[in-house]
Design an enzyme around this catalytic site. Structure first.
Site, PDB file in Angstrom:
ATOM      1  N   THR A  76       0.942  -1.073  -0.047  1.00 11.51           N
ATOM      2  CA  THR A  76       0.010  -0.154  -0.037  1.00 11.51           C
ATOM      3  C   THR A  76       0.958   1.331  -0.061  1.00 11.51           C
ATOM      4  O   THR A  76       2.121   1.294   0.468  1.00 11.51           O
ATOM      5  CB  THR A  76      -0.904   0.065   1.420  1.00 11.51           C
ATOM      6  OG1 THR A  76      -1.721  -1.182   0.883  1.00 11.51           O
ATOM      7  CG2 THR A  76      -1.582   1.379   1.538  1.00 11.51           C
ATOM      8  N   GLY A 111     -10.434  -2.721   3.108  1.00 15.55           N
ATOM      9  CA  GLY A 111      -9.729  -2.505   4.058  1.00 15.55           C
ATOM     10  C   GLY A 111      -9.619  -1.158   5.108  1.00 15.55           C
ATOM     11  O   GLY A 111     -10.451  -0.398   4.868  1.00 15.55           O
TER      12      GLY A 111
HETATM   13  N1  ASP Z   1      -4.025  -2.172   4.607  1.00 13.48           N
HETATM   14  C1  ASP Z   1      -4.204  -2.372   3.422  1.00 13.48           C
HETATM   15  C2  ASP Z   1      -5.552  -3.300   3.415  1.00 13.48           C
HETATM   16  O1  ASP Z   1      -5.862  -3.729   4.511  1.00 13.48           O
HETATM   17  C3  ASP Z   1      -3.409  -3.470   2.836  1.00 13.48           C
HETATM   18  C4  ASP Z   1      -1.632  -2.946   3.139  1.00 13.48           C
HETATM   19  O2  ASP Z   1      -1.555  -2.224   3.434  1.00 13.48           O
HETATM   20  O3  ASP Z   1      -0.928  -3.518   2.319  1.00 13.48           O
HETATM   21  O4  ASP Z   1      -6.371  -2.945   2.462  1.00 13.48           O
END
Ligand code: ASP
Length: 266
Positions: free
Chosen positions: A132, A162
């Site tokens: 992300t 998310g």
């Molecule tokens: N936080 C992001 C989600 O849960 C995923 C990530 O940070 O890689 O969608």
């Protein structure tokens, strides 16, 4: 310029770069599509924009920005959010623009299983890193801002969303405390209301940015089982980049000093 322009511009660059799980290079859903989430918040005005479950919009963070400024709402989702993006003349891309071979292989490995996968769990081999993207910034006017963008988790199903587009969980900015952008296992970050929790510890308990970040990321989230990290800044220019995973791609630039870029602990 302003911090809100800076965080949007930075996240746009990262979305356009295929190695990150946002925009071009976003992970595959269980249906083999890309459903992206993004958010942005201005610490001066506390105005925010967020979007979830969108496809084919080249820069989800740019959509979050116009939602903040032109929709009269804070959070839009799905095909109607795409309609708003069209109205705002934002660039769209065909499905194959978002295809990235490594992401496709990650999805092939897990697509017949029930579960979803965090970006790092399949391809890391030696390391745990989240894909992300996010940015926080302090400008010369003393204002801070934060933005986050993601494709979410590989093989996600049923419209899963998310923490990244949720104001207070994955993104938060408030001039009286801090600006935060998170990455990690969203289900935990949502329930721990991570970004706002750090802001509250500063506002109500008088903790410094470092104390609040260390407590939430390295103590509270660890006990809770939430793996990940975040980037944070306050109006004094303090920067914190804590994580409880093995690594987190991160970098910062402060004044005229050289830029600092790291993956693992020091
Ligand atoms: N936080 C992001 C989600 O849960 C995923 C990530 O940070 O890689 O969608």
């Amino acid at each position: 310029g302003t911090s809100i322009d800076a965080v949007e511009a930075t996240v746009v660059v990262l979305e356009n770069y295929p190695l990150f799980n946002a925009g071009k290079g976003a992970v595959f859903t269980n249906k083999g599509t890309h459903e992206m989430d993004a958010s942005i918040m201005d610490g001066k005005t506390l105005e925010a924009g967020a979007v979830s479950g969108i496809s084919n919009v080249q820069n989800p963070v740019a959509l979050a920005r116009v939602i903040k400024e032109k929709s009269g709402h804070v959070f839009l989702c799905g095909t109607e959010a795409e309609t708003f993006a069209k109205l705002m003349n934002l660039p769209f891309q065909p499905d194959d623009y978002f295809y990235e071979e490594g992401r496709y292989k990650q999805w092939q490995e897990v697509k017949d299983s029930d579960g979803y996968q965090l970006d790092h769990t399949v391809n890391s081999g030696e390391g745990k890193k989240f894909g992300t993207v996010g940015a926080v910034a302090l400008d010369i006017h003393g204002n801070i801002a934060a933005a986050t963008s993601t494709g979410g988790m590989t093989n996600k199903r049923f419209g899963r969303v998310g923490d990244s587009p949720m104001i207070g969980a994955g993104t938060y900015a408030n001039n009286s405390t801090c600006a935060i952008s998170c990455t990690g296992h969203g289900e935990y970050f949502i329930r721990a209301v991570v970004a706002y929790d750090i802001s509250c510890l500063m506002e109500y308990k008088g903790l410094t940015l470092k104390q609040a970040c260390d407590y939430v990321v390295k103590d509270k989230l660890v006990k809770f089982g939430g793996e990940g990290g975040l980037i944070a800044i306050d109006t004094a220019g303090n920067i914190e980049l804590p994580f409880n995973s093995e690594g987190m791609y991160r970098g910062y630039k402060k004044g005229d000093a050289d830029a600092v870029i790291k993956i693992y602990e020091d």
